[in-house]
Design an enzyme around this catalytic site. Structure first.
Site, PDB file in Angstrom:
ATOM      1  N   PHE A  67     -15.475   3.130   6.941  1.00 24.76           N
ATOM      2  CA  PHE A  67     -14.084   3.435   6.596  1.00 24.76           C
ATOM      3  C   PHE A  67     -13.830   3.458   5.085  1.00 24.76           C
ATOM      4  O   PHE A  67     -12.700   3.680   4.655  1.00 24.76           O
ATOM      5  CB  PHE A  67     -13.148   2.409   7.257  1.00 24.76           C
ATOM      6  CG  PHE A  67     -13.407   0.968   6.865  1.00 24.76           C
ATOM      7  CD1 PHE A  67     -12.841   0.436   5.711  1.00 24.76           C
ATOM      8  CD2 PHE A  67     -14.219   0.152   7.648  1.00 24.76           C
ATOM      9  CE1 PHE A  67     -13.076  -0.885   5.340  1.00 24.76           C
ATOM     10  CE2 PHE A  67     -14.450  -1.174   7.288  1.00 24.76           C
ATOM     11  CZ  PHE A  67     -13.875  -1.689   6.123  1.00 24.76           C
ATOM     12  N   HIS A 106      -1.848  -5.510   1.397  1.00 25.68           N
ATOM     13  CA  HIS A 106      -3.104  -6.203   1.077  1.00 25.68           C
ATOM     14  C   HIS A 106      -2.786  -7.588   0.537  1.00 25.68           C
ATOM     15  O   HIS A 106      -1.830  -7.748  -0.222  1.00 25.68           O
ATOM     16  CB  HIS A 106      -3.895  -5.427   0.013  1.00 25.68           C
ATOM     17  CG  HIS A 106      -4.998  -6.251  -0.592  1.00 25.68           C
ATOM     18  ND1 HIS A 106      -6.262  -6.302  -0.056  1.00 25.68           N
ATOM     19  CD2 HIS A 106      -5.004  -7.097  -1.662  1.00 25.68           C
ATOM     20  CE1 HIS A 106      -7.007  -7.137  -0.778  1.00 25.68           C
ATOM     21  NE2 HIS A 106      -6.272  -7.627  -1.763  1.00 25.68           N
ATOM     22  N   ARG A 133       2.189  -6.951   9.360  1.00 20.36           N
ATOM     23  CA  ARG A 133       1.477  -5.836   9.999  1.00 20.36           C
ATOM     24  C   ARG A 133       1.909  -5.683  11.456  1.00 20.36           C
ATOM     25  O   ARG A 133       1.983  -4.570  11.976  1.00 20.36           O
ATOM     26  CB  ARG A 133      -0.024  -6.052   9.894  1.00 20.36           C
ATOM     27  CG  ARG A 133      -0.547  -5.812   8.465  1.00 20.36           C
ATOM     28  CD  ARG A 133      -1.915  -6.415   8.266  1.00 20.36           C
ATOM     29  NE  ARG A 133      -2.542  -5.992   7.021  1.00 20.36           N
ATOM     30  CZ  ARG A 133      -3.684  -6.513   6.552  1.00 20.36           C
ATOM     31  NH1 ARG A 133      -4.299  -7.469   7.228  1.00 20.36           N
ATOM     32  NH2 ARG A 133      -4.187  -6.081   5.414  1.00 20.36           N
ATOM     33  N   ASN A 181      -2.041  -0.187   7.221  1.00 18.76           N
ATOM     34  CA  ASN A 181      -1.580  -1.533   7.589  1.00 18.76           C
ATOM     35  C   ASN A 181      -0.705  -2.211   6.535  1.00 18.76           C
ATOM     36  O   ASN A 181      -0.624  -3.429   6.456  1.00 18.76           O
ATOM     37  CB  ASN A 181      -2.760  -2.404   8.028  1.00 18.76           C
ATOM     38  CG  ASN A 181      -3.772  -2.627   6.909  1.00 18.76           C
ATOM     39  OD1 ASN A 181      -3.570  -2.155   5.792  1.00 18.76           O
ATOM     40  ND2 ASN A 181      -4.830  -3.340   7.209  1.00 18.76           N
ATOM     41  N   TYR A 219     -11.980  -2.632  -3.991  1.00 19.22           N
ATOM     42  CA  TYR A 219     -12.575  -2.674  -2.649  1.00 19.22           C
ATOM     43  C   TYR A 219     -14.106  -2.646  -2.699  1.00 19.22           C
ATOM     44  O   TYR A 219     -14.744  -2.160  -1.750  1.00 19.22           O
ATOM     45  CB  TYR A 219     -12.045  -1.508  -1.815  1.00 19.22           C
ATOM     46  CG  TYR A 219     -10.651  -1.745  -1.250  1.00 19.22           C
ATOM     47  CD1 TYR A 219     -10.365  -2.888  -0.492  1.00 19.22           C
ATOM     48  CD2 TYR A 219      -9.631  -0.821  -1.441  1.00 19.22           C
ATOM     49  CE1 TYR A 219      -9.102  -3.097   0.036  1.00 19.22           C
ATOM     50  CE2 TYR A 219      -8.355  -1.032  -0.903  1.00 19.22           C
ATOM     51  CZ  TYR A 219      -8.106  -2.161  -0.166  1.00 19.22           C
ATOM     52  OH  TYR A 219      -6.850  -2.371   0.370  1.00 19.22           O
ATOM     53  N   THR A 261      -5.937  -7.603  10.487  1.00 10.57           N
ATOM     54  CA  THR A 261      -6.176  -6.330   9.798  1.00 10.57           C
ATOM     55  C   THR A 261      -5.711  -5.143  10.638  1.00 10.57           C
ATOM     56  O   THR A 261      -5.091  -4.215  10.119  1.00 10.57           O
ATOM     57  CB  THR A 261      -7.684  -6.195   9.472  1.00 10.57           C
ATOM     58  OG1 THR A 261      -8.094  -7.342   8.715  1.00 10.57           O
ATOM     59  CG2 THR A 261      -7.972  -4.929   8.705  1.00 10.57           C
ATOM     60  N   LYS A 300       0.823  -1.205   0.000  1.00 13.96           N
ATOM     61  CA  LYS A 300       0.000   0.000   0.000  1.00 13.96           C
ATOM     62  C   LYS A 300       0.863   1.264   0.000  1.00 13.96           C
ATOM     63  O   LYS A 300       2.074   1.202   0.254  1.00 13.96           O
ATOM     64  CB  LYS A 300      -0.934  -0.040   1.220  1.00 13.96           C
ATOM     65  CG  LYS A 300      -1.934  -1.201   1.186  1.00 13.96           C
ATOM     66  CD  LYS A 300      -2.882  -1.151   2.382  1.00 13.96           C
ATOM     67  CE  LYS A 300      -3.905  -2.285   2.316  1.00 13.96           C
ATOM     68  NZ  LYS A 300      -4.896  -2.194   3.425  1.00 13.96           N
ATOM     69  N   ARG A 331      -1.987 -14.552   3.994  1.00 11.48           N
ATOM     70  CA  ARG A 331      -2.868 -13.946   4.991  1.00 11.48           C
ATOM     71  C   ARG A 331      -2.267 -14.093   6.392  1.00 11.48           C
ATOM     72  O   ARG A 331      -2.292 -13.159   7.196  1.00 11.48           O
ATOM     73  CB  ARG A 331      -4.258 -14.593   4.947  1.00 11.48           C
ATOM     74  CG  ARG A 331      -5.038 -14.332   3.680  1.00 11.48           C
ATOM     75  CD  ARG A 331      -5.532 -12.925   3.574  1.00 11.48           C
ATOM     76  NE  ARG A 331      -6.544 -12.592   4.570  1.00 11.48           N
ATOM     77  CZ  ARG A 331      -7.187 -11.431   4.599  1.00 11.48           C
ATOM     78  NH1 ARG A 331      -6.935 -10.484   3.705  1.00 11.48           N
ATOM     79  NH2 ARG A 331      -8.084 -11.184   5.534  1.00 11.48           N
ATOM     80  N   GLU A 335      -8.751 -10.543  -8.194  1.00  8.65           N
ATOM     81  CA  GLU A 335      -7.796  -9.444  -8.014  1.00  8.65           C
ATOM     82  C   GLU A 335      -6.594  -9.580  -8.948  1.00  8.65           C
ATOM     83  O   GLU A 335      -6.096  -8.587  -9.474  1.00  8.65           O
ATOM     84  CB  GLU A 335      -7.369  -9.384  -6.541  1.00  8.65           C
ATOM     85  CG  GLU A 335      -8.536  -8.956  -5.646  1.00  8.65           C
ATOM     86  CD  GLU A 335      -8.273  -9.151  -4.156  1.00  8.65           C
ATOM     87  OE1 GLU A 335      -7.157  -9.554  -3.775  1.00  8.65           O
ATOM     88  OE2 GLU A 335      -9.206  -8.903  -3.356  1.00  8.65           O
TER      89      GLU A 335
END
Ligand code: IDP
Ligand code: MG
Length: 151
Positions: A57, A115, A102, A112, A49, A91, A9, A85, A126
């Site tokens: 958010f 993704h 994270r 964070n 998203y 998250t 990100k 993951r 994706e």
């Protein structure tokens, strides 16, 4: 072999953590089969998203993800979707285990760092959203027999 979509990100890029985070996946033994830097348009962010549209958010999420360049990747390997993951951690970085990406690099949920697709269906969606088929490279890596018993 299984593939998943990972995005570093804008906060990851701005904090000069791109190399560190990519190294986590490389060190695990996973293979990068697609990689590019891009800046997401509003449309692209909304599509990526879409499941979060309408949540409190959502606007902040879209604003952040379009605020600067991201690094988009496709990573390949055995069990890679679930493993990525786990490697990312929860998250909320304050709830993420210390050894996770994270947990190591983040504090706020809206910053964070990374993704990763949350399952096979979202991985396929994706990957296709960010990469054309000819941008994904299938290749053998010299260390595969040291990562896998049966490469
Ligand atoms: P994930 O990235 O761990 O899959 P999601 O629930 O899919 O988490 O949420 C997508 C992103 O939206 C998160 O990575 C985080 O940056 C942001 N986000 C999720 N929940 C919140 C929240 O409660 N407040 C602020 N941002 C959030
Ligand atoms: Mg998610």
């Amino acid at each position: 072999m299984e593939r998943t979509f990972v995005m570093l990100k804008p906060d990851c890029v701005q904090r000069n953590l791109v190399g560190r985070v990519i190294t986590c996946f490389e060190e695990k033994g996973y293979k990068i089969v697609g990689l590019k830097m891009l800046r997401l348009s509003r449309e692209m962010a909304e599509e990526h998203y879409a499941e979060h549209r309408g949540k409190p958010f959502y606007e902040a999420l879209v604003a952040h993800i379009t605020s600067g360049p991201v690094v988009a990747m496709v990573i390949e390997g055995k069990g890679v979707i679930a493993a990525v993951r786990q490697m990312m951690g929860s998250t909320n970085p304050l709830e993420a285990a210390p050894g996770t990406i994270r947990g190591r690099f983040g504090v706020d949920v809206g910053r964070n760092v990374v993704h990763g697709s949350d399952g096979p269906a979202s991985a396929a969606r994706e990957v296709a959203l960010f990469f054309r088929p000819d941008e994904l490279i299938s290749y053998r890596r010299e260390d595969e027999r040291w990562v896998y018993e049966d490469p």
